[in-house]
Each structure stands twice: as structure tokens, then as C-alpha cells.
Design a protein around this motif. Structure first.
Motif, short mmCIF file in Angstrom:
data_model
loop_
_atom_site.label_atom_id
_atom_site.label_comp_id
_atom_site.label_asym_id
_atom_site.label_seq_id
_atom_site.Cartn_x
_atom_site.Cartn_y
_atom_site.Cartn_z
N MET A 179 0.83 -1.21 0.00
CA MET A 179 0.00 0.00 0.00
C MET A 179 0.87 1.26 0.00
SD MET A 179 -2.86 -1.32 2.66
CE MET A 179 -3.70 0.20 2.91
N VAL A 180 1.92 1.24 0.85
CA VAL A 180 2.76 2.44 0.91
C VAL A 180 3.43 2.68 -0.43
CG1 VAL A 180 4.79 3.45 1.99
CG2 VAL A 180 3.10 2.27 3.39
N VAL A 181 3.93 1.61 -1.03
CA VAL A 181 4.60 1.78 -2.33
C VAL A 181 3.63 2.28 -3.37
CG1 VAL A 181 5.70 0.51 -4.21
CG2 VAL A 181 6.41 0.10 -1.85
N ALA A 182 2.42 1.68 -3.38
CA ALA A 182 1.42 2.12 -4.37
C ALA A 182 1.05 3.58 -4.14
CB ALA A 182 0.19 1.24 -4.27
N ALA A 183 0.93 3.95 -2.85
CA ALA A 183 0.59 5.35 -2.55
C ALA A 183 1.69 6.26 -3.03
CB ALA A 183 0.36 5.52 -1.05
N LEU A 184 2.95 5.83 -2.82
CA LEU A 184 4.05 6.66 -3.31
C LEU A 184 4.01 6.76 -4.83
CD1 LEU A 184 6.95 5.57 -0.95
CD2 LEU A 184 5.82 7.79 -1.06
N GLY A 185 3.55 5.65 -5.47
CA GLY A 185 3.39 5.70 -6.92
C GLY A 185 2.47 6.82 -7.35
N PHE B 286 4.63 9.79 -7.71
CA PHE B 286 5.69 9.88 -8.68
C PHE B 286 5.31 9.45 -10.09
CE2 PHE B 286 7.87 9.36 -4.55
CZ PHE B 286 8.49 10.59 -4.53
N ALA B 287 4.13 8.87 -10.26
CA ALA B 287 3.75 8.42 -11.60
C ALA B 287 3.59 9.63 -12.52
CB ALA B 287 2.44 7.65 -11.54
N ARG B 288 4.20 9.56 -13.69
CA ARG B 288 4.09 10.69 -14.60
C ARG B 288 2.73 10.71 -15.27
NH1 ARG B 288 8.63 11.23 -18.74
NH2 ARG B 288 7.72 13.27 -18.97
N LYS B 289 2.19 9.52 -15.52
CA LYS B 289 0.93 9.47 -16.26
C LYS B 289 -0.21 9.24 -15.30
CE LYS B 289 0.93 7.97 -20.34
NZ LYS B 289 0.93 7.13 -21.55
N ALA B 290 -1.28 9.96 -15.56
CA ALA B 290 -2.44 9.90 -14.67
C ALA B 290 -3.01 8.50 -14.59
CB ALA B 290 -3.51 10.88 -15.14
N VAL B 291 -2.93 7.76 -15.69
CA VAL B 291 -3.49 6.41 -15.68
C VAL B 291 -2.74 5.53 -14.71
CG1 VAL B 291 -3.96 4.39 -17.08
CG2 VAL B 291 -4.26 6.65 -18.04
N ARG C 244 1.24 17.54 -7.02
CA ARG C 244 0.73 17.19 -8.34
C ARG C 244 -0.08 18.33 -8.92
NH1 ARG C 244 1.95 11.89 -9.80
NH2 ARG C 244 1.44 12.77 -11.82
N ARG C 245 -0.01 18.46 -10.25
CA ARG C 245 -0.74 19.56 -10.87
C ARG C 245 -1.96 19.11 -11.68
NH1 ARG C 245 3.42 22.72 -14.11
NH2 ARG C 245 4.54 20.78 -13.85
N ASN C 246 -1.95 17.87 -12.07
CA ASN C 246 -3.11 17.36 -12.80
C ASN C 246 -4.28 17.26 -11.83
OD1 ASN C 246 -5.03 15.77 -14.07
ND2 ASN C 246 -3.46 14.79 -15.34
N ALA C 247 -5.37 17.95 -12.19
CA ALA C 247 -6.49 18.03 -11.26
C ALA C 247 -7.01 16.64 -10.90
CB ALA C 247 -7.60 18.86 -11.87
N ILE C 248 -6.98 15.71 -11.85
CA ILE C 248 -7.53 14.38 -11.58
C ILE C 248 -6.64 13.64 -10.58
CG2 ILE C 248 -8.20 12.20 -12.64
CD1 ILE C 248 -8.57 13.85 -15.23
#
Lengths: 255, 625, 97
Positions: A11-17, A20-25, C22-26
Motif C-alpha cells: 500500500m505504501v509503495v502504491a501510494a508513493l506511486g 511519482f507516476a508521470r501518467k495519470a493512468v 501534483r498539478r493534474n487536477a484528476i
């Protein structure tokens, strides 16, 4: 406790993701991992009803909603990770660390005494116990949440509704507009050529080939051209000039 | 009859105000009504005079209370008139000359579309002037004083479409305010020190006050008199006042209103008798004005301004005589009356000349008018002979007496008046020569013609009065007549016999006249005035009215302007600067506070989060403590 | 018990920092959901600790309210995106001094 210690690092790692994830998906997927893990934690904590609700409402409904909106807004858009507000990231990190350390050290240690457990409360089954509370002491709040949900649904509809300002263009007017455009700008009134279909590359991102051997950039979808995802047609005399594509924003070019 | 003296004021006042509001239909006959009203006052004045003359010398004074004007605690002012020999003489002069000038104006203003208004103002002036001389209380005098000031303002600026006339009217009003301030302060001083403003009470009780109070009162009254009578240093308005119609110059700025200062000094004889210093100041002012006015009169080419300079000078004589104390009061009034005759005569004559010359006032464009304007010339000559003091004419007697009295007071003052007499002869002869003698210098399109009878008859009457006015002195009549008012006159024994004195004066006058004849009668006069740079400094100074305007500008206007600018600067930079500076600093502080309000949600969120952390830490600290 | 609370606080802190950076509103919205879920975990853990179901009821209400909030919030994001062609929270900064 096995479940906890197994899932807590995940959970902690996923939350940190999420941070840091560049893409919203990717962020959404990380969040989904956290939520499902949470559901398991609920089950372990003697809350099977919430386990179900968490899965259904959060991972089922809310996460889907997030993904839908991501599709609407543009699934490929990713945050540039460059900070624009001076000092924001540093300050956020410092404050966050301070908060986390103080909270964990101070509040995390406040609970003392033995764990009571829910054995007695869940005597007749967890949903039965919850129902007794929900339709007993909490019935007013429960009814109010239903009103809140309806209001929220209406509000969302109103916000997302777009008013049609003019009459819907009929086929006749569209045809007329096309012909006028042809008269004024010389734009061809008919369909653009279809993208090329070749033996090797049966794809929409290859421009059609004209009789003289050059490629027709119009044949590729505007979206692909905007993204710069047009591949040069094999054997074409003039590969599509990349400068021909208009870049409308910071978009990532995928292979 | 003497109970009805108030009608003297009421008739012209009602006529003037009535015509003013009557409307356009009064245009046709308004001037006649006004003239009749003035004449009615004159007739009443004559009747009252005869009745007063019929009484015993000790009984020639009537005070009649019409109503109580102001009643406030110990302060009590009656609206009362005081009719005595001095007032009687003034009533006759004002209504007599006033009526003649009303008649003259019928002709002079015949073509002016605002004639009715002009006559209204004249009537109001007559009423105000009569209020002034008949008043039994200084406050009522002040009422009339301001009334004539208003009438003077309205009449100087009568042709208000001319900017110069409007400016002259404003200037007269403003300069007169300076004098009025002195008068108002004098009245306040009377009330503060003596508890009354009644003229008789003030004159009676001034002896009980200290000399310094009397001196202060006298100097303040003198300031008022200087303003009204155009005496140095408040002389600058009179020459500009010639912008008004000529009958106005004759009535207000020669015969009557400008002599109100002399009247005030004579009327306040009790105060001036009590203060040697105040009298000396009056003599000095009179002497200086006499010489300055004569100097200006020598240099001006504008016929009305030359006459205005002469008026200043002659009023200087009267003022000087009034400053001599009981020895001179009667002669001051005597000269005032004869001057009223001959100066009104000459102003009206000048008006007649201007009438003939298409309203040109430059004497250099005149010349040889004696044949074209025989009646005007003849009457003007009578006035001329009177003013220079030709033996037998009224001015001879009145001026002689003043010069004699001046020699009795102080040799240097006497020499000053003697010099003034010579200069008077010079500038009046110059005026005569340039206007009526020599070669004709008027332009071809001008056709001089004699004025109509309605204008020349007043000239003739005034000419006769100029000739015969000296008769008032027959058997010291006027001195005896005024004795109840101004007190007993001591006779000064001069070092030389009176006859020799007269001979000396006539000789000086003859020298002045001859000099002028040699300069302007024998030699041709240029019809364009030489430039300032081509004339010597005395002429230049005279032309610029002894730099009176420049002196006022430098001594009063500029310092006040500078003070005002300094105050404005202090107000703007100091007081406002502090206030606006405070506002500016607050504004800048707000600008600085604006910065964090950047609209970025994440910044706000950081603030909230930091705040929450702070609260958490604080809670922890409190708990641990 | 301590470990559940600690996990909840860590997740909450991560969510809060995510909102800030984070800046993306979603994604910002997702971080808010993370924070809500962290509190839910604490509530359920408390219920387990004290042996009654009130904590679970509270968590249930939080879920309902979060659902409503997500619906409205996402609608707002969509309409902002329509007009401004941007889902960055930094772009919607007109309300400033």
C-alpha cells in the motif's frame, strides 16, 4: 497480522506511486491497488460489509469514474514533473515529513489497552449489526446522505450539461458550407482519401500514395497528425514532412 | 418739516428699486421718474435747509429716531437721522448736483438700451449717499458707505461687456474693501471702548478715553476715508473707475462719493480733535495725495484720467484741511462744495466733448474745439478758472483759505499746497490748451457738434455755480454756519497779511498756467503720444500713475500670492502628504500582501497543511508540557 | 493497533503531499481520495479496537460522501477542461489579488 504486514508495504509503495507516476493512468492504477488492499484490511479488521462496499463503491464505481474522466480529458496527457511554483515541492516535502513523523510518533502511540475485537458486536453477522445502527440511531444521517447523493447527481448533470446555442446544422446546410468553402478556399468538398493499405502495413497511420508516387498527408487522421504519429509510407518519394504536423501542446510521442 | 427729512432718502430709494423691478414697460419713462425723484429730494432738501436756517444757531440740529435697528444687550442702534448744518450742506450738494446730472444723463444715455437700469443705479446711489450723510450712528453711516460702494461698483461696471470696465469695477470694489475694513474696525473699537456707536455720544465721550484709543480710532477711520476718497495709499482704483459712463464719473467719482472720506473725518471731529497723531496722519495723507494726483494729472492724455488725477489732488486739499483741525474743517467742506460744482461741471463738459468726438478720450485727438462746442467751451472755461483759483471764482476763495490755514499749521505743508496750486494751474491749462485751443487734430470722419440742450443746461447751471460758489464765504457765512458742528475756529495770524498771501498764490498759479501755455499753447501738439522711452522719468511716472499698481502688486499681491503658494505647498506636501503618504504606505503594504494571494490552489493548500502541522506540534507541545 | 494507525497516517501524509505537488487536477483528486481512505482505515481500526460498530458506520458515511464529492468534483474538472482546455490546477488561477 499476516495480511497487514503483507499488504502494508504494498500500500505504501502504491501510494508513493501516486506521487511519482508521470501518467495519470498509472496513478489511477496505483490508487486502485491501495483501495483493494484496503478492502482486504477491512476484512481482516472484522468489517466484511465495508470490504464489499469498498470493492463495489471505490474500486468499482469511483475508480471507473476517474478513468472515464481521464479518457475525456486525454488519457495520454502526463504531468511534466517540473515544478512551477518556486519552493513548493521542497516546502511540501518538509511539511509532509514533519507532519508524518509527528503524527506517527504522537498519535500513533495514543491507543493503549487490549484489543476488544468485534466478536461480540458481530454476533449476528456484521451487516446485521451495521443495519441495526444505520436504521436505529443513525437513520437521520442515513436519510440525509441519500438526499446528498441525489443532489450531487443532479449537480453533476447540470455541470456537465452543455447548452445548444444554435440550431443543429442540417445536411443541406453542411453541404452548402462545404461548397462555399470550396469556392472560397479551394478545399475539396468530397471525402479525404483513405489512408494507405499496403501488404506489410495494414494501418491507419500510413498516408495514401498518390498516382505520382508521393504521399497524401490528408489521408491520415487529424488526430494522428496532431500527435506526430504518422509513419512514412514505405517507398513514398516524399515522406511526410514532420513540420507539416502542428503541435498543439506538450504531448508524448509514443512508438 | 424737519420730521420728514427721511423722505429725502426714501423717495430716490423707492424710485430706484421700483424702477429696477418694474419691467420693460418702464423703459420709456423710467429715466424721467428717476430724475423727478431726485429733483423732489432736492426740493425737500431746500425746504428743510430754509427751515434749519430759520432757527437759532444753537438749535440747528435735529435727531429723529425712525425705529430701533439693532437691540442686543447693551448694544443699541437706532435707525435715526441727524439733520444739522453739515448734513444740510451735503444734502443740497448731493441732490442738487445729482439732479443736474440726472438731467444731463437723459441726453447722454439717450441711446443706451439699458438707460432705465442706469437711472435706477443713480437713484440708489443718491439714496445711499443721503443715508451716509444723514446718519446719526456710525453703523448707519457704514450702511450708506457700503451702499455707495455698491452703486459705484454697479456704475463703473455699467458697460460690463467691456472687460476693462468689469475689471475696473472689481478693482474699485476690492480696494474699497480694504478701506471698509478700517471703518468696520473703527466701529468695533468704538463699541468695545466707548460702548456706543452713536456719533454724538462717541464724539462726546471720546475725551474720557485714552489718547491712544482716539489715535487708533482716528487712523482706522482715516483708512476707511482713504479707501472711499482714493487717497494714497488706496488711490489706485479711481483712475480705472473712469471706465464708467461720464455722468457717473462726474457724480460719484468727482462731486460726491469720493468726498465721503472728507465728510467722515469732519463728522468725526471729536475723535480727531482728541488725537494730534491722527490729525498729522490726515495732513500727511492729504499732502501726499495732493501732489501725487497733480503729478498724474500732468502726464495723462486721457481727458477723464487727467480730470481724475485732478480730483485726487483736490480731495487731497480737502483731506489736508480736515487734518488741520477746527481751523480747517469749515474750509475743507467749503472746498468740497466748490469742487463739487466745478469738477462736476468739467466732467460733464468732458462728457460733452467725448459725445462730440465719438467717445474718443485722447486729448491728442482734440484741439480747437472752442468754435465747434461754444457752450461746452464757455462752461468748461468757468470750471477751469474756478479750479486754478482765478481771483473771484469759487476755487480762488476755497483754495486760498486752505493754503492759508496750511501755512498757519506748518510752513512746509503750506509750501506743498502752494506748489500743488501751481501744478494744478499747469495741468488744467494743458488740458484746456490741448482740448479747446491750438490746431484741430481730430480725424476727418469726426464731426464735432454741440450737445443738445438737455446736456448743456446742467453745464450752464454748474458753470454759474463754479463762478458764484465763492459767495458762500461772504462774511464768513460758511464758517459760522458749520460752527455748531465742528466747533469754534481759532484765527491764525500769519506772518504776512492775507492779501499778500493771495497775491503770492495768484502769482504761483500764473507761473503754472504760463508754463503750460508756452508748452502746449504755443507749440503744436503731436497727435500721437511719445513712447515711454522718449519721455523723461517724471512723465513716465505720471503716466503709470506713480506706479501705484506696481507698488500694490509688489507689496501686497505678490507676497500674498507667495504666502498662498507656500501654504498650498505645505498643505499639499505636508498635511495632505502625511495623509496620502499614509494611504500610499498602506497601499504598498496591501500590494505586498497581494503577492501570496496568487490564485494557485496548491499554495493555499500548502498553507492549510502547514497550519495543520503547526496545530499538531502545538498540541503535542502542550500535552508534553 | 499502533501499526494500523501508523499506516493510516502514512497514507494520509502521502495523500496530502500529493495534493501539494501534483498539478493534474484528476491526480490531485485521487490524492484526496487516498486521504479519505486513510481516515477510513483509522476508523475501522478504532472500531476493531473498541469492539463496537460505530467506527464502521462512520467509515460507511465517509464513503457515501466521498462518492458524492467525486461526482461533483469530476464534473467541475470536466467543465473547466472544456472551457480552458487544461486540467492543470495551476491554470485556474484567475481568483487572485
Amino acid at each position: 497480522m499476516t495480511a497487514f504486514w503483507t499488504l502494508a508495504p504494498v500500500m505504501v509503495v502504491a501510494a508513493l506511486g501516486l506521487l511519482f507516476a508521470r501518467k495519470a493512468v498509472h496513478a489511477a492504477l496505483c490508487l486502485a491497488v491501495v483501495m483493494i488492499s484496503l478492502a482486504v484490511q477491512y476484512a481482516a479488521l472484522g468489517a466484511p460489509f465495508l470490504f464489499a462496499v469498498q470493492i463495489i463503491v471505490y474500486t468499482g464505481a469511483i475508480m471507473m469514474l476517474f478513468l472515464f474522466v481521464l479518457m475525456l480529458v486525454g488519457v495520454d496527457t502526463s504531468d511534466s514533473l517540473k515544478e512551477t511554483i518556486a519552493g513548493q515541492r521542497l516546502a511540501a516535502t518538509v511539511v509532509g515529513l514533519l507532519f508524518g513523523v509527528v503524527a506517527v510518533l504522537a498519535i500513533g502511540q495514543t491507543v493503549t489497552g487490549a484489543v476488544t475485537g468485534l466478536g461480540q458486536a458481530n454476533e449476528n453477522g456484521n451487516p446485521f449489526g451495521l443495519a441495526e445502527l444505520l436504521f436505529g440511531p443513525y437513520v437521520l444521517a442515513f436519510e440525509l446522505t441519500s438526499a446528498l447523493l441525489i443532489t450531487a447527481a443532479l449537480g453533476a448533470m447540470v455541470l456537465a450539461h452543455r447548452e445548444r446555442l444554435g440550431a443543429r446544422a442540417s445536411q443541406a446546410t453542411l453541404a452548402e458550407r462545404r461548397m462555399r468553402e470550396y469556392a472560397e478556399t479551394g478545399r475539396h468538398p468530397g471525402n479525404p482519401p483513405t489512408p494507405g493499405v499496403y501488404a506489410r502495413d495494414n494501418a491507419v497511420d500510413l498516408p495514401a500514395r498518390l498516382p505520382d508516387g508521393t504521399s497524401a498527408p490528408d489521408s491520415v487522421s487529424q488526430v494522428l497528425r496532431d500527435r506526430g504519429q504518422v509513419r512514412p509510407a514505405p517507398g513514398a518519394k516524399d515522406p511526410v514532412d514532420p513540420a507539416d504536423t502542428t503541435d498543439t501542446g506538450p504531448r508524448e510521442v509514443e512508438e | 418739516m424737519l420730521d420728514l427729512v427721511w423722505l429725502l432718502v426714501a423717495i430716490p430709494l423707492v424710485s430706484g428699486l421700483g424702477l429696477l423691478v418694474w419691467g420693460k414697460e418702464a423703459d420709456a419713462w423710467g429715466h424721467l421718474v428717476a430724475t423727478v425723484a431726485s429733483a423732489a429730494s432736492f426740493v425737500l432738501g431746500v425746504v428743510a435747509f430754509i427751515e434749519l436756517a430759520g432757527r437759532d444757531a444753537d438749535d440747528r440740529s435735529v435727531t429723529h429716531v425712525l425705529f430701533t435697528w439693532i437691540e442686543a444687550g447693551p448694544f443699541h442702534v437706532d435707525m435715526a437721522y441727524h439733520y444739522d448744518p453739515l448734513a444740510a450742506l451735503f444734502v443740497l450738494l448731493i441732490t442738487g448736483v445729482g439732479t443736474l446730472i440726472h438731467v444731463y444723463s437723459i441726453g447722454y444715455m439717450a441711446h443706451d438700451e439699458r438707460r432705465r437700469r442706469f437711472f435706477c443705479f443713480l437713484n440708489i446711489f443718491v439714496a445711499a449717499m443721503l443715508t451716509l450723510v444723514l446718519a446719526a450712528d456710525y453703523l448707519v453711516i457704514f450702511l450708506g458707505w457700503e451702499g455707495v460702494g455698491l452703486a459705484s461698483y454697479l456704475l463703473i461696471g455699467f458697460w460690463q461687456h467691456k472687460p476693462s470696465a468689469a475689471a475696473a469695477a472689481k478693482k474699485a470694489f476690492v480696494v474699497n474693501r480694504v478701506g471698509d475694513l478700517g471703518m468696520a474696525l473703527a466701529i468695533m473699537l468704538m463699541f468695545a471702548q466707548l460702548g456706543t456707536t452713536d456719533i454724538a455720544s462717541v464724539n462726546a465721550s471720546i475725551g474720557s478715553a485714552s489718547t491712544s484709543v482716539a489715535t487708533a480710532m482716528g487712523l482706522l477711520l482715516l483708512l476707511g476715508a482713504c479707501g472711499k476718497s482714493a487717497q494714497v495709499p488706496l488711490q489706485s482704483w479711481l483712475l480705472d473707475a473712469m471706465e464708467g459712463p461720464t455722468p457717473v464719473s462726474a457724480l460719484i467719482h468727482a462731486a460726491t462719493m469720493v468726498t465721503a472720506g472728507v465728510y467722515l473725518v469732519v463728522r468725526s471731529n471729536g475723535i480727531f480733535d482728541a488725537s494730534e497723531a491722527a490729525r498729522t496722519a490726515v495732513v500727511v495723507v492729504g499732502l501726499v495725495t495732493l501732489l501725487v494726483g497733480a503729478w498724474i494729472g500732468c502726464a495723462k492724455d486721457d481727458i477723464k484720467k487727467a480730470l481724475a488725477g485732478s480730483t485726487m489732488s483736490q480731495i487731497g486739499y480737502m483731506m489736508l484741511a480736515a487734518g488741520l483741525g477746527p481751523a480747517g474743517y469749515a474750509f475743507a467742506i467749503f472746498h468740497l462744495i466748490t469742487h463739487g460744482f466745478f469738477k462736476a461741471n468739467m466732467f460733464l463738459g468732458a462728457g460733452s466733448v467725448m459725445h462730440a468726438m465719438d467717445d474718443d478720450v485722447d486729448m491728442r485727438h482734440y484741439g480747437a474745439l472752442r468754435t465747434s462746442l461754444p457752450i461746452t467751451f464757455a462752461t468748461f472755461a468757468l470750471g477751469y478758472l474756478a479750479i486754478i483759483g482765478f481771483p473771484g471764482f469759487s476755487g480762488f476763495f476755497s483754495k486760498d483759505k486752505i493754503i492759508e490755514a496750511a501755512f498757519g499749521y506748518n510752513v512746509w505743508v503750506g509750501l506743498g499746497t502752494l506748489l500743488g496750486a501751481g501744478v494744478t494751474a499747469f495741468y488744467m491749462t494743458r488740458l484746456m490748451m490741448m482740448t479747446f485751443f491750438g490746431e484741430k487734430r481730430w480725424r476727418d470722419e469726426v464731426h464735432p457738434h454741440e450737445s443738445p440742450l438737455v446736456m448743456t443746461i446742467p453745464l450752464m447751471v454748474l458753470g454759474a455755480a463754479s463762478l458764484l460758489g465763492g459767495a458762500l464765504l461772504a462774511g464768513d457765512w460758511i464758517v459760522d454756519w458749520l460752527e455748531p458742528v465742528v466747533g469754534h475756529t481759532e484765527h491764525h495770524e500769519l506772518a504776512i497779511p492775507a492779501l499778500a498771501m493771495s497775491a503770492i498764490i495768484v502769482a504761483v498759479v500764473a507761473v503754472g498756467a504760463t508754463l503750460a501755455y508756452l508748452t502746449y499753447g504755443r507749440r503744436p501738439v503731436a497727435d500721437v503720444a511719445p513712447l515711454d522711452s522718449q519721455v523723461r522719468w517724471p512723465v513716465r511716472a505720471g503716466r503709470h500713475e506713480m506706479y501705484g499698481n506696481e507698488i500694490n502688486e509688489a507689496l501686497v499681491v505678490r507676497p500674498v500670492q507667495h504666502t498662498t503658494r507656500t501654504l498650498v505647498f505645505l498643505d499639499g506636501r505636508g498635511i495632505d502628504g502625511f495623509v496620502t503618504g499614509l494611504a500610499d504606505r498602506l497601499g504598498e503594504a496591501s500590494q505586498a500582501l497581494r503577492k501570496p494571494q496568487n490564485g494557485l490552489v496548491r499554495s493555499y493548500a500548502l498553507g492549510i497543511f502547514a497550519g495543520a502541522t503547526l496545530v499538531l506540534v502545538a498540541l503535542l507541545a502542550v500535552t508534553l508540557a | 493497533m499502533t501499526e494500523y494507525l501508523s499506516l493510516s497516517l502514512i497514507l494520509f501524509t502521502i495523500g496530502a503531499v500529493g495534493v501539494l505537488v501534483r498539478r493534474n487536477a484528476i491526480v490531485v483528486f485521487m490524492c484526496i481520495e487516498l486521504m479519505l481512505n486513510a481516515t477510513n482505515l483509522a476508523l475501522v481500526a478504532f472500531a476493531h479496537q473498541h469492539g463496537n460498530l460505530d467506527g464502521q458506520i462512520a467509515a460507511f458515511f465517509v464513503m457515501v460522501v466521498a462518492a458524492a464529492e467525486v461526482v461533483v468534483g469530476l464534473a467541475i474538472i470536466v467543465s473547466i477542461y472544456r472551457t480552458r482546455r487544461s486540467a492543470s490546477v495551476d491554470d485556474a488561477d484567475l481568483l487572485k489579488g
